[in-house]
Design an enzyme around this catalytic site. Structure first.
Site, short mmCIF file in Angstrom:
data_model
loop_
_atom_site.label_atom_id
_atom_site.label_comp_id
_atom_site.label_asym_id
_atom_site.label_seq_id
_atom_site.Cartn_x
_atom_site.Cartn_y
_atom_site.Cartn_z
N LYS A 13 0.82 -1.43 0.84
CA LYS A 13 -0.12 0.12 0.08
C LYS A 13 0.92 1.45 -0.56
CE LYS A 13 -2.19 -1.04 4.02
NZ LYS A 13 -1.51 -2.40 4.04
N ARG A 87 -10.09 0.58 8.67
CA ARG A 87 -9.19 -0.56 8.52
C ARG A 87 -10.60 -2.00 9.52
NH1 ARG A 87 -3.71 -0.12 8.20
NH2 ARG A 87 -3.12 -2.00 9.34
N ARG A 126 12.03 -5.70 5.16
CA ARG A 126 11.61 -3.81 5.15
C ARG A 126 12.99 -3.05 5.64
NH1 ARG A 126 5.92 -1.99 5.60
NH2 ARG A 126 6.01 -3.00 7.52
N ARG A 160 10.97 -0.96 11.55
CA ARG A 160 9.71 -0.57 12.21
C ARG A 160 9.35 -1.40 12.81
NH1 ARG A 160 4.60 -0.07 8.49
NH2 ARG A 160 3.77 -0.83 9.24
N ARG A 171 -1.25 -9.25 13.25
CA ARG A 171 -1.46 -8.19 12.26
C ARG A 171 -2.10 -8.21 11.40
NH1 ARG A 171 4.32 -5.29 11.00
NH2 ARG A 171 3.21 -4.37 8.83
#
Ligand code: AP5
Ligand code: MG
Length: 214
Positions: A13, A87, A126, A160, A171
């Site tokens: 996203k 969400r 990431r 993160r 998540r």
């Protein structure tokens, strides 16, 4: 045109939103980025959400709807991209109302589809530039060998707090339990389009552009 990018953690996203901002001058509204900013600013709200986010749970509807309300004060030139919002069904209803109040609406909802295995490997690989947010991935887009961000020349990169296997599992659970029902919600409103998020980044960009041009 206002656009919602929908998809599980790691679907791409943020990557696609950044591209749309550059290409079409749209305005990205990422509730995840807003919450991380609140956290690093040390505000009361930031302190309150830090633990919830690190665990991989969703922050309350009240907080995120409040954040979006603050941003929807006027028209964004190229339109808004909602990244990671809504969400929950309550957030989806609230967004409809907030846009109504400023005489706007959602043009398209794009669901980025990726299977769980790819998500786990993407998220654990990431990182991003601490200055400009440019996204990197140890496997598909490694940090430049000279240690300088290819976008801004920054030399600090961050990972993160919720990018670990345990938080990611939570998540994903939150996504399937609370977020996936909004896929049906937007399908019923005839706004839903899906793209194959397993394709290369450029190919996903192309699919999204085709949907926007339709
Ligand atoms: P948020 O920041 O929104 O995180 P997320 O939804 O978990 O999604 P990510 O940002 O991890 O993934 P992404 O889809 O943006 O993928 P990216 O482009 O980075 O939310 C974080 C937390 O905040 C939540 O858990 C919750 O606690 C809270 N929160 C936020 N919004 C909320 C809301 N509305 N309500 C309640 N709580 C909320 O890509 C991932 C990696 O893959 C990168 O390394 C990238 O380079 C790579 N990649 C991207 N596309 C491809 C591709 N096509 N092929 C190969 N690699 C790719
Ligand atoms: Mg993101």
């Amino acid at each position: 045109m206002n656009l919602i990018l929908l998809g599980p953690p790691g679907a791409g996203k943020g990557t696609q939103a950044r591209h749309l901002v550059e290409k079409h001058g749209m305005t990205q509204l990422s509730t995840g980025d807003m919450l991380r900013e609140a956290k690093s600013s040390g505000s009361e709200m930031g302190k309150k959400v830090a633990e919830v986010m690190a665990r991989g749970d969703l922050v309350t509807d009240e907080i995120v709807i409040g954040l979006i309300r603050e941003k929807l004060t006027g028209e964004a030139g190229g339109g808004f991209i909602f990244d990671g919002f809504p969400r929950t069904l309550a957030q989806a209803d609230a967004l409809g109302t907030l846009l109504d109040e400023i005489g706007q609406s959602i043009g398209k909802v794009i669901e980025i589809r990726v299977d769980d295995e790819a998500l786990i490997s993407r998220i654990s690989a990431r990182s991003s530039c601490a200055s400009c947010g440019e996204m990197y991935n140890d496997i598909t887009k490694p940090q430049p060998a000279d240690g300088k961000c290819s976008n801004c020349g920054g030399t600090e990169f961050t990972r993160r707090a919720d990018d670990n296997e345990e938080s990611l599992r939570q998540r994903l659970m939150e996504y399937y339990k609370k977020t996936s029902p909004i896929i049906g919600y937007y399908h019923a409103k005839n706004l839903l389009n899906a793209v194959d998020g397993l394709a290369e980044i450029d190919a996903v960009q192309k699919s999204i552009s085709e949907i926007l041009e339709k």
